[in-house]
Design a protein around this motif. Sequence first.
Motif, PDB file in Angstrom:
ATOM      1  N   SER A  87       2.476   1.766  -3.379  1.00 26.07           N
ATOM      2  CA  SER A  87       1.569   1.661  -4.525  1.00 26.07           C
ATOM      3  C   SER A  87       1.783   2.758  -5.574  1.00 26.07           C
ATOM      4  CB  SER A  87       0.110   1.673  -4.042  1.00 26.07           C
ATOM      5  OG  SER A  87      -0.181   2.871  -3.352  1.00 26.07           O
ATOM      6  N   LYS A  88       2.010   3.981  -5.156  1.00 22.16           N
ATOM      7  CA  LYS A  88       2.186   5.064  -6.132  1.00 22.16           C
ATOM      8  C   LYS A  88       3.426   4.833  -6.988  1.00 22.16           C
ATOM      9  CE  LYS A  88       2.300  10.086  -6.683  1.00 22.16           C
ATOM     10  NZ  LYS A  88       3.325  10.020  -7.730  1.00 22.16           N
ATOM     11  N   ALA A  89       4.524   4.440  -6.336  1.00 19.86           N
ATOM     12  CA  ALA A  89       5.758   4.171  -7.089  1.00 19.86           C
ATOM     13  C   ALA A  89       5.566   3.008  -8.056  1.00 19.86           C
ATOM     14  CB  ALA A  89       6.903   3.869  -6.114  1.00 19.86           C
TER      15      ALA A  89
ATOM     16  N   TRP B  20      11.746   2.087  -3.875  1.00 23.39           N
ATOM     17  CA  TRP B  20      10.880   1.016  -3.378  1.00 23.39           C
ATOM     18  C   TRP B  20      11.555  -0.345  -3.364  1.00 23.39           C
ATOM     19  CZ3 TRP B  20       9.476  -3.187  -6.359  1.00 23.39           C
ATOM     20  CH2 TRP B  20       9.638  -3.084  -7.751  1.00 23.39           C
TER      21      TRP B  20
ATOM     22  N   SER C 263       0.827  -1.208   0.000  1.00 18.28           N
ATOM     23  CA  SER C 263       0.000   0.000   0.000  1.00 18.28           C
ATOM     24  C   SER C 263       0.860   1.255   0.000  1.00 18.28           C
ATOM     25  CB  SER C 263      -0.914   0.008   1.223  1.00 18.28           C
ATOM     26  OG  SER C 263      -1.792  -1.094   1.196  1.00 18.28           O
TER      27      SER C 263
ATOM     28  N   PRO D 297      -5.866   1.252 -11.596  1.00 17.14           N
ATOM     29  CA  PRO D 297      -6.474   1.150 -10.262  1.00 17.14           C
ATOM     30  C   PRO D 297      -7.147  -0.205 -10.017  1.00 17.14           C
ATOM     31  CG  PRO D 297      -6.940   3.291 -11.218  1.00 17.14           C
ATOM     32  CD  PRO D 297      -6.288   2.473 -12.293  1.00 17.14           C
TER      33      PRO D 297
ATOM     34  N   ASP E 244       2.892   1.148 -14.761  1.00 17.17           N
ATOM     35  CA  ASP E 244       1.642   1.572 -15.384  1.00 17.17           C
ATOM     36  C   ASP E 244       0.483   0.634 -15.008  1.00 17.17           C
ATOM     37  OD1 ASP E 244       0.026   3.232 -16.906  1.00 17.17           O
ATOM     38  OD2 ASP E 244       0.325   2.070 -18.742  1.00 17.17           O
TER      39      ASP E 244
ATOM     40  N   THR F  91      11.205   6.982   0.015  1.00 12.86           N
ATOM     41  CA  THR F  91      11.614   8.348  -0.304  1.00 12.86           C
ATOM     42  C   THR F  91      13.128   8.477  -0.406  1.00 12.86           C
ATOM     43  OG1 THR F  91       9.663   9.217   0.833  1.00 12.86           O
ATOM     44  CG2 THR F  91      11.462  10.756   0.436  1.00 12.86           C
TER      45      THR F  91
ATOM     46  N   LYS G  87       2.667   1.971  -9.396  1.00 10.71           N
ATOM     47  CA  LYS G  87       1.773   2.412 -10.467  1.00 10.71           C
ATOM     48  C   LYS G  87       2.539   3.201 -11.520  1.00 10.71           C
ATOM     49  CE  LYS G  87      -2.438   2.955  -7.655  1.00 10.71           C
ATOM     50  NZ  LYS G  87      -3.354   3.943  -7.060  1.00 10.71           N
ATOM     51  N   ASP G  88       3.409   4.103 -11.064  1.00 14.83           N
ATOM     52  CA  ASP G  88       4.147   4.947 -12.000  1.00 14.83           C
ATOM     53  C   ASP G  88       5.131   4.133 -12.828  1.00 14.83           C
ATOM     54  OD1 ASP G  88       2.780   7.087 -10.976  1.00 14.83           O
ATOM     55  OD2 ASP G  88       4.405   7.771  -9.664  1.00 14.83           O
TER      56      ASP G  88
END
Length: 433
Positions: free
Chosen positions: A37-39, A167, A34, A48, A45, A163, A41-42
């Motif tokens: 998740s943003k890393a 990841w 969780s 959701p 690709d 950060t 997704k980017d």
Amino acid sequence: MQKETGLLQKKRVWIYAFLFTLTLINYVDRVSLSVASKALKDEFDISPVAMGYLFSSFVWLYFIALIPMGYLVGRFGPKKVNGYGIGVWSVATACTALSTGFISLLSCRLIMGMGEATTYPAGARVIREWMPLRERGMATAVFHSGSLVGPAVGAIGFGWLITAFGWRIAFVVAAALGFVWLAAWLKWYAHPSKAPWLGSEERKEIGQDATAAQRGKPAAAALGLSGLARSRSMWAIALSHGCAVYATYFFLTWLPSYLQAEKGLTVMSSGIYTAIPYLGAAILAIIIGRISDKVMRPEAAATGQRRLVVASVLLASSVIFLVPMLESTWAILFVITVSLATCASAVSLNLSLVNDLVRAEDDVGTAAGFITAVGNLFGLLAPIVTGYVVAGSGRFAMAFVVVGVLLVVGAMLSMFCTRRPIGDSASMAAVGG
């Protein structure tokens, strides 16, 4: 009379540390995807919808494996089974760092879920072996409290690692924690009768409560899964457990969304506000577990009197009914903290109740796996049902009502349907077993 030595001066405090850190690492690894998740997704690709499948994939094999893992704990003991479990899930966490897309991420999460299915059956057996009956409530609360601290620690620590280092490194560090725990477990854990670092006086103390409670009774034969499933008490505990787990999954999956949607908090603020109830609940759950031990004589616990405490905390948790009526965010957080703490106490106390009522030691892992499997079935439904309720009503109020009703139902099941020991011939005859 010689004054009793405090728990912190007992060698078994290290078993408490093992239990707490086991569930803490377990839930750090669960929340890791969780946070990342943003890393992910980017980089890959991922849509959701696909990410939703990744989030839920952990539970698929976890749910299926719980009862078999409970059987294996009874067959081979907690040291071996739990060792393999954390080894497998730590390897899967490390391999996540090598993922190249959706399929490899999904595969790692599935294997991780299967490995983590050893945790609660093995932990329940460890508590049965190591803790005097008068300490089992607090021991189980300490064990389960790692699942409350883990999401908070994981969100902050994993977020910082991602950060600072990315990841992939974050997943490697998370896996390393599991391997460090495994090395300590293999080196120092043993049954209290075989642990060379345990003194004879403490070894005697560990077994004396159970011996007193069972004095004059023949050793119970293992029932196995089929025998356990014929017990009304077993099903009542499992369904009560499910009501409590439904509430915990509701908090875990929907609390940030509720705070953002209806209280106007930012993503960062909702994360911090979400961590507050979890940390508060971890402390309160341990206190409640300790109180349950203090007021419970071993003989009373062995006859199922802990059910009264389970019913009480489930009723207290239904204070969640008040949330839709409150305006102050801090008042809402206070109510959620109380509800989450008492709900977490119900989960841990139900595991203690299983240890109290199950007569054969070899059945404890299977019984813990059984109620955890039923609980996770309720947990699987919680985010789905909540989604439909929120979509249909446009608000979260009715979702809180559903949770409150289930908690009251769970309290009634605990109060009136978990009286009989599990494994006594008379109690099994009463259910046709």
